[in-house]
Design an enzyme around this catalytic site. Sequence first.
Site, mmCIF file in Angstrom:
data_model
loop_
_atom_site.group_PDB
_atom_site.id
_atom_site.type_symbol
_atom_site.label_atom_id
_atom_site.label_comp_id
_atom_site.label_asym_id
_atom_site.label_seq_id
_atom_site.Cartn_x
_atom_site.Cartn_y
_atom_site.Cartn_z
ATOM 1 N N GLU A 1 0.831 -1.130 0.144
ATOM 2 C CA GLU A 1 -0.203 0.051 -0.046
ATOM 3 C C GLU A 1 0.972 1.101 -0.017
ATOM 4 O OE1 GLU A 1 -2.312 -0.783 3.315
ATOM 5 O OE2 GLU A 1 -2.934 -2.887 2.779
ATOM 6 N N GLU B 1 -4.178 -6.802 3.234
ATOM 7 C CA GLU B 1 -2.726 -7.224 3.779
ATOM 8 C C GLU B 1 -2.440 -8.956 3.570
ATOM 9 O OE1 GLU B 1 -4.634 -5.160 5.225
ATOM 10 O OE2 GLU B 1 -3.217 -3.332 5.415
ATOM 11 N N TYR C 1 -1.067 -4.018 11.505
ATOM 12 C CA TYR C 1 -2.097 -4.694 10.444
ATOM 13 C C TYR C 1 -1.474 -5.991 9.844
ATOM 14 C CZ TYR C 1 -3.670 0.017 11.134
ATOM 15 O OH TYR C 1 -4.384 1.040 11.638
ATOM 16 N N HIS D 1 -1.267 2.040 15.812
ATOM 17 C CA HIS D 1 0.123 2.556 15.321
ATOM 18 C C HIS D 1 1.193 2.323 16.133
ATOM 19 C CE1 HIS D 1 -3.085 4.314 12.640
ATOM 20 N NE2 HIS D 1 -2.177 4.103 11.534
#
Length: 761
Positions: free
Chosen positions: A453, A484, A510, A551
């Site tokens: 991505e 993913e 992720y 994150h």
Amino acid sequence: MGKAKFGIFGDGKELAQLAMARAFQLGDFRAGYYRDQTFMMALNELSMQQYFAQLYAHASVEQEPASAGRLMNGHFATRSLNEDGSWKNLTKMNNSAADISPTAAQMPKLLGLAYASKIYRQNKELNGFSKFSVNGNEVAWGTIGNASTSEGMFYESINAAGVLQVPMVVSVWDDGFGISVPNEFHTTKGSISEVLAGFAKTDTAPGFEILKVKGWDYEALLKTYLHAGELARTSHIPVLIHVEELTQPQGHSTSGSHERYKSQERLSWEKDWDCNAKFRGYILSNQIATADRLDQIEAEAKAQAKQEKEAAWTAFSGEIKKELAMAVGLLTDAAQHSTRKVILEQMAQELSKTINPIRKDVFTTVRKSLMLLRFDSNTAKSKLKDWYKAQGPLNFDRYSSHLYSQSEWNVLAVEEIKPLINEKSPLVDGREILQAFFDTTLENNPAFFAFGEDVGKIGDVNQAFAGLQAKYGEVRVQDTGIRECTIIGQGIGAALRGLRPIAEIQYLDYLLYGIQLLSDDLACLQYRTKGGQKAPLIVRTRGHRLEGVWHSGSPMGMILSSLRGMVICVPRNMTQAAGMYATLLKSDEPALVIECLNGYRLKEQMPSNLGEFTVPMGKPDILRAGKDITIVTYGSMCRVILDAAIELAEIGISIEVIDVQTLLPFDVHGVIGESIKRTNRVIFADEDVPGGASAFMMQQVIEGQDVFKFLDSEPQTIAAKAHRPAYSTDGDYFSKPSIEDIVEQVYAMMHETDPKKYPAI
Ligand SMILES: Cc1ncc(C[n+]2csc(CCOP(=O)(O)OP(=O)(O)O)c2C)c(N)n1
């Protein structure tokens, strides 16, 4: 008869598989599931004897080439590698990727196998890769059950194939059920081809060719498969073939009967419409063969199956019987000199009478007898013990080898080359070092390419590929959709076909979307084929510290537990990361590299030998020498611990800081143990949850490096809180280990040692 534990078969789906085998060509790949025995046999890639060898779990590559007895029956695979781990010429072979059990998990890899053809066709620099492709003409053939199409992986793979326009032909074997559950509970409108209609190509928009065919209609099947193969091969158009009206004459598996959930009406329909019965009718009505001739063929086939079954059993049981005879002989001899003679003789006798013995019977008896013989000391006992010991490596090879590469290209064999840095080396942002490394690698290694991505146009969210798509083109540096799981599958499939992809997962958090596939497919690939296949995929991601719950996670314990079989690199900065990528590209092992999310803009000196220098795997770096306590850590925590070390030095405590660099392999030369012998105290620190990777490191060192006796204090861990990290700087401060946390915990350890010198705070 108790000879095999479980069986699952491909009956009721034979005819479609014969048609698929007719369209399949050398160099093509299959990725399918447990129903495909007829296809594999039609290609001569599976003999009946091998089929039975797998049923019996014969731990031998020669007898059972797909998995050497490691997988349940119905897991098919061809061997892409020579015995030394080098590639065979895949273009001259019928290839089957190694099957796995989770329904639909064959799909992401299938996408990757097809995608490799696209890369080989588009990247002209790959012309020399003649072992792997002839101009990208190879088709990837997938099979999946109707019920398994309900999985997310199926839809994600279909969508990605439509976007990428790759030569992938997916057959859905539709027998109306998924074990006991009928189609109406699985699929909207009860029909996968109807559901997927929106994916169909039109005159103006690319998409899928969607075909429907009855599984008992040989002529239609043949026509459909030849058309599908041609379209995919020449035009790289993906095809979905919905094969309807298939049956399952023996039910799902040997574990239960289908009479429990199929109506009488359905059962009798299945008898009448069974594809073999229909094929027989077709042959007779077209006068291709007489009924007598067909009866004769059937009788011969039955006799052959029986004979090959017996040969498989003889080969399997013969080996074990030899071991059993040896053990019984040695045990009986040892019994003669023992005070436990009666019981030992009885054990030997019982063992010799075992019906259909397996290795477990032999080794349970031998190990129990050695316990009974523990006070004995004579030649007969020694012989028994020696024999038992000698079996250890043989059984390791049978049941536990090849978790990691055993070839000359294994990561531990890559020679260390140090980075060349001097006072004049320019100070740059960390991301520029990676960018320069990827630039030189794209220049020099045509098999290397990257995708993920935002990797293409903007060169990833942290710019390590900035400008490289413009320089090397879209084939080498690619954007993908947000998916993913299939990014991982794309990488696995491409790596199975000799390419060297870096598949990027934008943030470590992720990775969970791809973890199942990494675990079930990639990490165990070499193991489950006993070195028959490899996919040296590098998964690149970034994690640990940034902001917020999704994150800044550091789920390292989860990764370590689920990805045994992969190399796990945790570089502390971008120079180390570049060196690790260089090492990995020289090796043939799959790896996950977790870069430090907060490190791209920190300054580092640019080495002058990028692309050449390597970082050795499994070799920790001592970042700071000290004498009081060894602190073992990795990744972003290295800087936090080094900062804490400065504060600790000011209050008179000297800590040795070790960066493990790679968690798998872990400190293969015992660097940490040697440090503990000097400091006699150790703390394992990271920012995973308590009991995560810090506990792993502690287990590896305390159990693996024989250092317990050198410890003057209880070994400890420092980890983050068990919850996800709360948002913003305060969230980070109260969730992850801070400099103060480290200083205080180290101080507390020293206080316990010498309360006078280090009074309680
Ligand atoms: C992820 C996952 N969930 C459940 C299972 C257990 N399971 C094995 S086969 C199967 C049914 C599959 O049905 P279908 O896709 O129609 O294939 P068929 O066996 O009918 O050919 C299930 C639920 C599994 N192997 N993997």
